[in-house]
Design a protein around this motif. Structure first.
Motif, short mmCIF file in Angstrom:
data_model
loop_
_atom_site.label_atom_id
_atom_site.label_comp_id
_atom_site.label_asym_id
_atom_site.label_seq_id
_atom_site.Cartn_x
_atom_site.Cartn_y
_atom_site.Cartn_z
N SER A 1 24.77 44.15 40.76
CA SER A 1 25.61 44.02 39.57
C SER A 1 25.46 42.65 38.89
CB SER A 1 27.08 44.26 39.92
OG SER A 1 27.59 43.21 40.71
N VAL A 2 24.93 41.68 39.59
CA VAL A 2 24.75 40.35 39.00
C VAL A 2 23.30 39.97 38.86
CG1 VAL A 2 27.00 39.57 39.84
CG2 VAL A 2 24.93 39.14 41.22
N LYS A 3 22.43 40.87 39.25
CA LYS A 3 20.99 40.60 39.14
C LYS A 3 20.64 40.36 37.67
CE LYS A 3 18.57 42.65 42.20
NZ LYS A 3 17.84 43.66 43.01
N GLY A 4 19.81 39.36 37.44
CA GLY A 4 19.46 38.99 36.07
C GLY A 4 20.27 37.80 35.58
N ARG A 5 21.43 37.57 36.17
CA ARG A 5 22.24 36.40 35.80
C ARG A 5 22.34 35.39 36.94
NH1 ARG A 5 27.37 36.51 34.78
NH2 ARG A 5 27.89 38.34 36.05
N PHE A 6 22.25 35.87 38.18
CA PHE A 6 22.36 35.01 39.35
C PHE A 6 20.96 34.80 39.94
CE2 PHE A 6 26.99 35.45 40.95
CZ PHE A 6 27.47 35.60 39.66
N THR A 7 20.70 33.56 40.33
CA THR A 7 19.45 33.23 41.01
C THR A 7 19.78 32.35 42.20
OG1 THR A 7 18.26 33.27 38.90
CG2 THR A 7 17.16 32.23 40.78
N ILE A 8 19.17 32.65 43.33
CA ILE A 8 19.38 31.83 44.52
C ILE A 8 18.07 31.14 44.87
CG2 ILE A 8 18.89 33.74 46.13
CD1 ILE A 8 21.11 32.56 47.96
#
Length: 114
Positions: A57-64
């Motif tokens: 659901s946060v893929k594309g906005r969150f990066t680790i």
């Protein structure tokens, strides 16, 4: 093992934040969780050595990502939304002599205004 999360703050929707999780030593796997007010804690991202995993659901906005030189894992959050508001925690699990140990940072608060 000690983990210290930092980088949270009060931001407006659409802005970005980079959260940091500083570990006391070298750790292969670290996870980020968040807990919105009144809700259960949920997993958002993990990094195992160089392999990154992001909740859909946060893929594309969150990066680790990680910097092994200073034992720090980062969570980059772009295009912040009000629903991203909550306390963000980093965590790791280690096993010793058949016993599982969980370690948690103290959390860093993210507040996103609309």
């Amino acid at each position: 093992v000690q983990l210290q999360a930092s980088g949270g703050g009060l931001v407006q929707a659409g802005e970005s934040l980079r959260l940091s999780c500083a570990a006391s030593g070298s750790i292969d796997a670290i996870e980020w969780y968040r807990q919105a007010p009144g809700k259960q804690r949920e997993w958002v991202a993990s990094i195992i050595k160089t392999s990154a995993h992001i909740e859909s659901s946060v893929k594309g906005r969150f990066t680790i990502s990680r910097n092994n030189a200073n034992h720090t894992v980062y969570l980059q959050i772009n295009n912040l939304k009000p629903e991203d508001t909550g306390a963000y925690y980093c965590s790791t699990v280690q096993g010793r002599s058949g016993v599982r140990y969980e370690y948690w940072g103290q959390g860093t608060l993210v507040t996103v205004s609309s």
